[in-house]
Design an enzyme around this catalytic site. Structure first.
Site, PDB file in Angstrom:
ATOM      1  N   ASP A 106       0.779  -1.114  -0.092  1.00 57.38           N
ATOM      2  CA  ASP A 106       0.165  -0.020   0.039  1.00 57.38           C
ATOM      3  C   ASP A 106       0.885   1.180   0.019  1.00 57.38           C
ATOM      4  O   ASP A 106       1.624   1.413   1.109  1.00 57.38           O
ATOM      5  CB  ASP A 106      -0.958  -0.190   1.301  1.00 57.38           C
ATOM      6  CG  ASP A 106      -1.663   0.923   1.321  1.00 57.38           C
ATOM      7  OD1 ASP A 106      -1.668   2.205   0.851  1.00 57.38           O
ATOM      8  OD2 ASP A 106      -2.852   0.896   2.090  1.00 57.38           O
ATOM      9  N   LYS A 112      -3.492  12.355  -1.614  1.00 63.12           N
ATOM     10  CA  LYS A 112      -2.533  12.840  -0.323  1.00 63.12           C
ATOM     11  C   LYS A 112      -1.429  13.456  -1.080  1.00 63.12           C
ATOM     12  O   LYS A 112      -1.714  14.794  -1.608  1.00 63.12           O
ATOM     13  CB  LYS A 112      -1.853  11.695   0.190  1.00 63.12           C
ATOM     14  CG  LYS A 112      -3.075  10.932   1.071  1.00 63.12           C
ATOM     15  CD  LYS A 112      -2.429   9.673   1.894  1.00 63.12           C
ATOM     16  CE  LYS A 112      -3.399   8.785   2.588  1.00 63.12           C
ATOM     17  NZ  LYS A 112      -4.126   9.486   3.764  1.00 63.12           N
ATOM     18  N   ARG A 168       0.670  14.956  13.623  1.00 66.64           N
ATOM     19  CA  ARG A 168       1.320  14.633  12.459  1.00 66.64           C
ATOM     20  C   ARG A 168       1.426  16.082  11.276  1.00 66.64           C
ATOM     21  O   ARG A 168       0.249  16.885  11.419  1.00 66.64           O
ATOM     22  CB  ARG A 168       0.442  13.923  11.442  1.00 66.64           C
ATOM     23  CG  ARG A 168       0.051  12.295  11.861  1.00 66.64           C
ATOM     24  CD  ARG A 168      -0.343  11.504  10.758  1.00 66.64           C
ATOM     25  NE  ARG A 168      -1.701  11.956  10.006  1.00 66.64           N
ATOM     26  CZ  ARG A 168      -2.303  11.572   9.190  1.00 66.64           C
ATOM     27  NH1 ARG A 168      -1.740  10.321   8.507  1.00 66.64           N
ATOM     28  NH2 ARG A 168      -3.212  12.068   8.738  1.00 66.64           N
TER      29      ARG A 168
END
Ligand SMILES: Cc1ncc(COP(=O)(O)O)c(C=O)c1O
Length: 397
Positions: free
Chosen positions: A184, A210, A356
């Site tokens: 992935d 993303k 994050r």
């Protein structure tokens, strides 16, 4: 040499915002707005259904797959777009398991994204052939690859910590034990150089919303190694993966190679936005992106550690073992992130305590890193996060 001042100008970032969340949702490429408007106006609007042929909509998933192939070291003609990443995980895992009919173990790790594990559980149930999902700690994966393992199912870069698996070593170990690999690449594609062909990867999947900046809900991609392409059995046998979709035959025959991994009607508008996003990538070299990502990440870590003693680095310190994000543990991470966002520095939070920050050289530079660090230090050292409005949890964290 890649020109990152030029790529930065290709994005439409709101004034006053420092965006460190491109590892979750990339920002809007300026050209995407006009590209989508043009497809709506000139293609959908004027061509109506003839757009499938005249505007090449039907060929779009493979055409776009080839552009992504360049970024992940895949052979041309072996990547196709469609559906969401969770669906592509299911397809790849099903095809890989089918190629190891005598084995029952799917090996994964506790750093994998939950949806990958959930899809594996669902597939095991649907197959009802006694498969086992074995989940070990990330650092134990290599030793756990035994001759019982049918498929090694891993996300290369951990969504929480950014820890990166060594794809070449683990793929080689899996093959030595007779297992196949499903990688992935959600946090790898556009984040780090990937060499699927060079590593001998069997299957790979990934998303485009993303680091690739394709927009919210942008279609996923799937790669099947050329040596498996005509042997892989499609578990989701939709009409557009059929050898002759417009023959409307009563039963399924898989299409040639990667085409069989298509399922249904492609998301034409979403692919148009993605096409504009991929234009940005044409002007850069992945090795340059990586070098800059490492430099910006190191700058960020050093500054945060110097100014925010309450934060503990959750990502590997060694850049070689890290993707393109930096994470910190902080017990009040959720509230601290809300306080940061309120001050125009956007990252995100992953339970239980991870803050994050995505490091994305296409549109971030040293000044952004320095500003983010200064605001973070202020939020932490003045306890600005400790206000009631920052503690209320929203649906998406
Ligand atoms: C590593 C990984 N795998 C799978 C998924 C699920 O993707 P999707 O929602 O597109 O199905 C995500 C989503 O962020 C992810 O990060």
């Amino acid at each position: 040499m890649s020109d990152f001042t030029a790529t930065r100008a290709m994005f439409d970032l709101p004034d006053g915002v420092t965006y460190l969340d491109g590892n979750s949702l990339g920002p809007l490429p300026r050209a995407a707005t006009e590209r989508m408007a043009q497809v709506m106006r000139d293609e959908w609007g004027q061509m109506l259904i003839t757009g499938w042929n005249r505007a090449g909509w039907m060929a779009q998933p493979a055409r776009m797959g080839d552009r992504i192939a360049r970024l992940i070291g895949a052979e041309p003609g072996h990547v196709v777009m469609g559906d969401t990443l969770s669906v592509k995980v299911y397809q790849a895992l099903a095809a890989a398991l089918d190629m190891r009919p005598d084995r029952r173990v799917i090996l994964s790790d506790s750093g994998n994204f939950p949806s990958d594990l959930y899809m594996a559980e669902g597939l095991i149930k649907a197959l009802d052939r006694g498969h086992e999902l074995r989940v070990v700690a990330p650092e134990e994966v290599e030793a756990a690859i035994s001759d019982e393992v049918a498929v090694l199912l891993l996300t290369q870069v951990d969504y929480r910590t950014g820890r990166m698996h060594d794809m070449a070593t683990l793929t080689a170990r899996a093959h030595a034990m007779g297992a196949l690999t499903v990688w992935d690449l959600a946090h790898s594609a556009g984040a780090v150089p990937v060499d699927l062909a060079g590593c001998g990867a069997d299957f790979a999947v990934g998303c485009t919303y993303k680091f690739l900046n394709g927009g919210p809900g942008a279609p996923a991609f799937i790669y099947v190694a050329p040596r498996h392409a005509d042997a892989a059995s499609p578990a989701l046998s939709g009409w557009l993966g059929h050898a002759a979709p417009f023959a409307f035959e009563p039963s399924y025959r898989p299409g040639a190679g990667i085409e069989r991994m298509r399922v249904g009607t492609p998301a034409v508008l979403a692919l148009a936005a993605l096409e504009a996003a991929l234009d940005v990538w044409d002007s850069v070299d992945m090795e340059d992106v990586r070098a800059r990502s490492v430099a910006l990440s190191e700058r960020f870590i050093a500054a945060v550690e110097a100014t925010c003693p309450a934060l503990e680095l959750a990502s590997p310190r060694d850049p070689v073992q890290r993707g393109s994000q930096v994470s910190f543990h902080f017990e009040q991470g959720y509230a601290a992130m809300q306080a940061l966002i309120a001050r125009g520095v956007i990252g995100d939070f992953r339970a239980p305590d991870i803050m994050r920050f995505g490091i994305t050289p296409l549109y971030l530079d040293e000044a952004d890193i320095d500003r983010a660090t200064a605001v973070l230090a202020e939020v932490l050292n003045k306890r600005l996060w400790d206000a009631p409005e920052y503690h209320e949890r929203a649906a998406v964290t």
